[in-house]
Design a protein around this motif. Structure first.
Motif, short mmCIF file in Angstrom:
data_model
loop_
_atom_site.label_atom_id
_atom_site.label_comp_id
_atom_site.label_asym_id
_atom_site.label_seq_id
_atom_site.Cartn_x
_atom_site.Cartn_y
_atom_site.Cartn_z
N ALA A 162 47.85 34.82 49.52
CA ALA A 162 48.44 36.17 48.95
C ALA A 162 47.45 37.20 48.84
N ALA A 163 46.08 36.73 48.68
CA ALA A 163 44.97 37.94 48.72
C ALA A 163 44.75 38.27 50.00
N SER A 164 45.00 37.54 50.96
CA SER A 164 44.79 37.69 52.59
C SER A 164 45.75 38.84 52.87
N VAL A 165 46.91 38.56 52.52
CA VAL A 165 47.94 39.41 52.84
C VAL A 165 47.78 40.75 52.05
N VAL A 166 47.63 41.16 51.25
CA VAL A 166 47.33 42.28 50.38
C VAL A 166 45.98 42.80 51.07
N ALA A 167 44.99 42.16 51.30
CA ALA A 167 43.97 42.91 51.81
C ALA A 167 44.08 43.29 53.29
N ASP A 168 44.68 42.81 54.00
CA ASP A 168 45.14 43.26 55.40
C ASP A 168 46.01 44.39 55.23
N ARG A 169 47.24 44.37 54.45
CA ARG A 169 47.91 45.72 54.28
C ARG A 169 47.07 46.80 53.65
N ILE A 170 46.46 46.54 52.72
CA ILE A 170 45.62 47.62 52.19
C ILE A 170 44.94 48.31 53.07
N ALA A 171 44.20 47.43 54.01
CA ALA A 171 43.30 48.15 55.04
C ALA A 171 43.94 48.85 56.12
N ALA A 172 45.14 48.45 56.40
CA ALA A 172 45.94 48.94 57.34
C ALA A 172 46.50 50.30 56.79
N GLU A 173 46.91 50.39 55.29
CA GLU A 173 47.11 51.53 54.75
C GLU A 173 46.14 52.70 54.55
N THR A 174 45.05 52.19 54.45
CA THR A 174 43.93 53.06 54.02
C THR A 174 42.79 53.39 54.81
N GLY A 175 42.83 52.10 55.80
CA GLY A 175 41.97 52.63 57.08
C GLY A 175 40.59 51.96 56.86
N ARG A 176 40.32 51.27 55.53
CA ARG A 176 39.25 50.50 55.08
C ARG A 176 39.53 49.17 54.68
N GLU A 177 38.16 48.42 55.05
CA GLU A 177 38.27 47.03 54.70
C GLU A 177 38.12 46.84 53.32
N VAL A 178 38.83 46.43 52.53
CA VAL A 178 38.75 46.00 50.97
C VAL A 178 39.00 44.36 50.99
N GLU A 179 37.96 43.88 50.38
CA GLU A 179 38.06 42.28 49.87
C GLU A 179 38.87 42.45 48.59
N VAL A 180 40.06 41.31 48.72
CA VAL A 180 40.76 40.97 47.68
C VAL A 180 40.57 39.46 47.16
N SER A 181 39.85 39.35 45.88
CA SER A 181 39.42 38.22 45.46
C SER A 181 41.00 37.44 44.87
N PRO A 182 40.91 36.23 45.07
CA PRO A 182 42.20 35.42 44.41
C PRO A 182 41.75 34.77 43.28
N VAL A 183 42.44 34.80 42.32
CA VAL A 183 41.90 34.30 41.07
C VAL A 183 43.39 33.67 40.24
N ILE A 184 43.23 32.58 39.56
CA ILE A 184 44.28 31.80 39.04
C ILE A 184 44.06 31.94 37.38
N ALA A 185 44.72 32.59 36.73
CA ALA A 185 44.66 32.56 35.29
C ALA A 185 45.37 31.29 34.76
N VAL A 186 44.63 30.64 34.13
CA VAL A 186 44.87 29.38 33.59
C VAL A 186 45.33 29.28 32.25
N HIS A 187 46.46 28.97 31.71
CA HIS A 187 47.08 28.80 30.57
C HIS A 187 47.35 27.10 30.15
N GLY A 188 46.64 26.80 29.11
CA GLY A 188 46.99 25.47 28.61
C GLY A 188 45.78 24.30 29.04
N GLY A 189 45.80 24.40 30.36
CA GLY A 189 44.84 23.45 30.82
C GLY A 189 43.35 23.57 30.31
N ARG A 190 42.52 22.37 30.37
CA ARG A 190 41.30 22.26 30.07
C ARG A 190 40.33 22.49 31.50
#
Length: 242
Positions: A162-190
């Motif tokens: 998902a992060a890679s797809v967003v990064a590629d499309r933003i780069a195509a849209e803006t003409g600049r490389e943008v790193e998109v960091s994948p994060v998983i927000a954890v609820h409940g687990g330890r």
């Protein structure tokens, strides 16, 4: 710019849950009435009408509770939507002068999957997924990623993709490389206080994600943030509209 606001978080998951619930409501109602009615009648014949009513009502309530908590697709969609809403409310507390937040966006390329949250701010761009586990579930990494005894194989792959797809499309849209960091927000687990970094994906407590984002080094100016966020709005339509 915040998309349609935190209220849009989990919108497509809620819609899917409601659709499944509507499909199953009638058959469950019939099953409840039949089971409680038969059991109540048998108990009434043996013990009297008052115990029979108590048995019937008790079975009806037990049936309702069982289908509320048992593991199934309906429960998974309901809990997933709730986790997305909680993450959305937390992300809405980010300072809007520095951060733009989009919720429940369809990923481009015909993938038919959504991105739970996208944060575009001075400290970077973050593709955030919300996931919930039972409170005692321990998440750990030892060369593989685990949630209790269950190995998580697809979760980090999907987050990276998902992060890679967003990064590629933003780069195509803006003409600049943008790193998109994948994060998983954890609820409940330890998991450890600093989270778990596994194969480029960070799993972090949902209540600490805002602090994590805010404390990263500044990468973009206000104008750059606005331009990237505007591009994200164009390429990532609300999932509920798809």
């Amino acid at each position: 710019m915040s998309g349609r606001g935190a209220s849009m978080a989990g919108a497509s998951a809620r819609a899917r849950y409601r659709a499944l619930r509507a499909q199953q409501r009638q058959e469950r109602a019939v099953a409840r009435l039949v089971v409680s009615g038969v059991a109540g009648s048998m108990a009434a014949g043996l013990l009297g009408w008052l115990p029979g009513v108590a048995v019937g009502v008790g079975l009806l309530l037990a049936h309702l509770l069982y289908f509320r908590v048992r593991p199934c697709a309906l429960t998974a969609w309901r809990r997933g939507a709730a986790a997305e809403r909680r993450t959305g409310r937390r992300l809405s507390r980010l300072d809007p002068a520095y951060f733009h937040v989009l919720h429940d966006r369809a990923l481009p390329g015909g993938l038919r999957v959504n991105l739970d949250h996208l944060v575009v701010g001075h400290t970077g761009v973050y593709a955030i997924s919300s996931r919930r586990w039972p409170p005692l579930t321990r998440l750990r990494a030892d060369g593989r990623l685990w949630a209790g005894p269950r190995r998580l194989t697809r979760l980090p792959v999907r987050a990276r993709r998902a992060a890679s797809v967003v990064a590629d499309r933003i780069a195509a849209e803006t003409g600049r490389e943008v790193e998109v960091s994948p994060v998983i927000a954890v609820h409940g687990g330890r998991l450890p206080r600093g989270g778990i970094l596994f194969d480029g994906v960070l799993l972090h407590r949902a209540e600490r994600v805002n602090r994590l984002i805010e404390r990263q080094p500044v990468l973009f100016t206000t104008a750059e943030v606005a331009a990237i966020a505007a591009a994200a709005e164009r390429i990532l339509p609300p999932m509920i509209d798809i």
